[in-house]
Scaffold this motif. Sequence first.
Motif, PDB file in Angstrom:
ATOM      1  N   GLU A 137       0.819  -1.224   0.024  1.00 43.27           N
ATOM      2  CA  GLU A 137       0.057  -0.140  -0.141  1.00 43.27           C
ATOM      3  C   GLU A 137       0.706   1.259   0.197  1.00 43.27           C
TER       4      GLU A 137
ATOM      5  N   GLU B 255      -2.024  -0.623 -11.802  1.00 44.62           N
ATOM      6  CA  GLU B 255      -3.329  -0.357 -11.827  1.00 44.62           C
ATOM      7  C   GLU B 255      -3.822  -0.011 -12.970  1.00 44.62           C
TER       8      GLU B 255
ATOM      9  N   ARG C 181      -7.821  -2.334  -4.429  1.00 49.33           N
ATOM     10  CA  ARG C 181      -8.603  -1.050  -3.533  1.00 49.33           C
ATOM     11  C   ARG C 181      -7.753   0.296  -4.217  1.00 49.33           C
ATOM     12  N   ARG C 182      -6.606   0.221  -4.705  1.00 47.35           N
ATOM     13  CA  ARG C 182      -6.005   1.519  -5.057  1.00 47.35           C
ATOM     14  C   ARG C 182      -6.755   2.079  -6.459  1.00 47.35           C
TER      15      ARG C 182
ATOM     16  N   ARG D 286      -9.917   1.453  -7.250  1.00 38.80           N
ATOM     17  CA  ARG D 286     -11.377   2.134  -6.575  1.00 38.80           C
ATOM     18  C   ARG D 286     -11.311   3.626  -6.354  1.00 38.80           C
ATOM     19  N   GLN D 287      -9.903   3.448  -5.393  1.00 41.68           N
ATOM     20  CA  GLN D 287      -9.924   4.968  -4.786  1.00 41.68           C
ATOM     21  C   GLN D 287      -9.591   5.910  -5.890  1.00 41.68           C
TER      22      GLN D 287
ATOM     23  N   GLN E 180     -13.026   6.745  -7.897  1.00 41.38           N
ATOM     24  CA  GLN E 180     -13.923   7.340  -6.983  1.00 41.38           C
ATOM     25  C   GLN E 180     -14.498   8.809  -7.270  1.00 41.38           C
TER      26      GLN E 180
ATOM     27  N   GLU F  43     -16.232   4.150  -9.567  1.00 39.60           N
ATOM     28  CA  GLU F  43     -15.589   2.840  -8.690  1.00 39.60           C
ATOM     29  C   GLU F  43     -16.457   1.697  -8.433  1.00 39.60           C
TER      30      GLU F  43
END
Length: 433
Positions: free
Chosen positions: A299, A362, A403-404, A406-407, A410, A415
């Motif tokens: 992360e 990503e 997770r990255r 989606r962030q 967003q 997302e």
Amino acid sequence: MRVLIADDHPVVRKGLREIVASEHDMIVVGEAKSGDEALDLAKKLDWDVAVFDYAMPGCSGADLVREVKRQHPGRPVLVLSILPEEVHAGQVFKAGGAGYINKGSANEDLTGAIRKVVGGGKYVSPAFAEKLATELAEGGEKPPHNLLSDREYRVMWLIASGKHINEIAAEMTLHGSAAAPTGSSNFRDSGSIDDTAKDKDYRMGGAILIVEDELVTQRLIAASLERAGYQAIRAASVEQAEAAIREVLPDLMLLDWILPGTTGMSFLRHLRSERRTREIPVIMLTGRSDEIDKVAGLEAGADDYLTKPFSHRELLARIKAVVRRRAPLLGDEPVEFGDLKLDPAAHRITAASGKISLWATEFRLLHFLMTHPDRVYSRGQLLDEVWGDHVFVEDRTVDVHIRRLRQALQPSGHEKRIETVRGAGYCFRANPG
């Protein structure tokens, strides 16, 4: 022998001072932390030999050597660098330098080099001397950077250091339109850097920076990489790593978790926050094997996480895997869903709200999912398709990158297109409900 030393990092200056002090016939008469300060001290002090870092604030490199030799023609200058001789040694000798030595050399090699240049000789490492002799005997071609004029080489070096064209023009005392070498394919006729070169930094082919404070481990890793054909650059601290990166961006970094005065995690976050260094692939090296530590490393921006002890084979496999999945996607057609558009050739993602910034992994993940909409893929399948067909990256890695992703999506409201299918995997929805 009176030695004048210059290096912008206090740790390196301290090391040089201690090495010189260990010799009965040597003494440090002055220390400088920049090229300009070195020039000033050279005028004020009595010295027999100068030992200068190649990359420092202000006047540095071959320019510093040239200026010192102009003012003090009878005194030798020995240049230190984190990089091997083939990168800058030619320019140093052309500028009047008496020797070039790598910072990873043994203490006795440095003192031996000082004695040799004070005695009127020239110094390069035995390995580089043998390489030069072999190339001359075989009639080999010169490396491309050795074909440049001094002025062209200086421009190339400033570009590699991340300078803007206006800064280059100012430093070269030129107008912007004159900074480009005639006929260079990396420049436009107007004098501005070509768009394809502007956002890139020079990278040595196969250069891997090892940031590890345990010298035995550092040397073992370096030997392993060199046997595999990589160029190993070693740093024992964040300060040394930053100095190496200022000279040239590595193709990949091996970063220890615990470093003197800080942590590898903190340094990694700093790298990811800077435009010039944010895309350097990084593999964390650590003795921590808990899942929470691995997730924290990923992360923070690590591309992979390798737990000590590890084998030579596993290290090389992970390096190859990271380099492979960091390779850009080229030549594909743009993909669109609503106002979400991904252009692989331009490496750009946009939505109605503007450009969406993603790291390389990503980007690859989103590109794969968008080209396979409404299909569910397990973590293992995504690892094979996006990371490559290998077994060294854990399933948990996929969750971190989802997770990255989606962030990042967003703010544009996309997302929800990345759906978790419980017990099955992940899916990109063309029309999310």
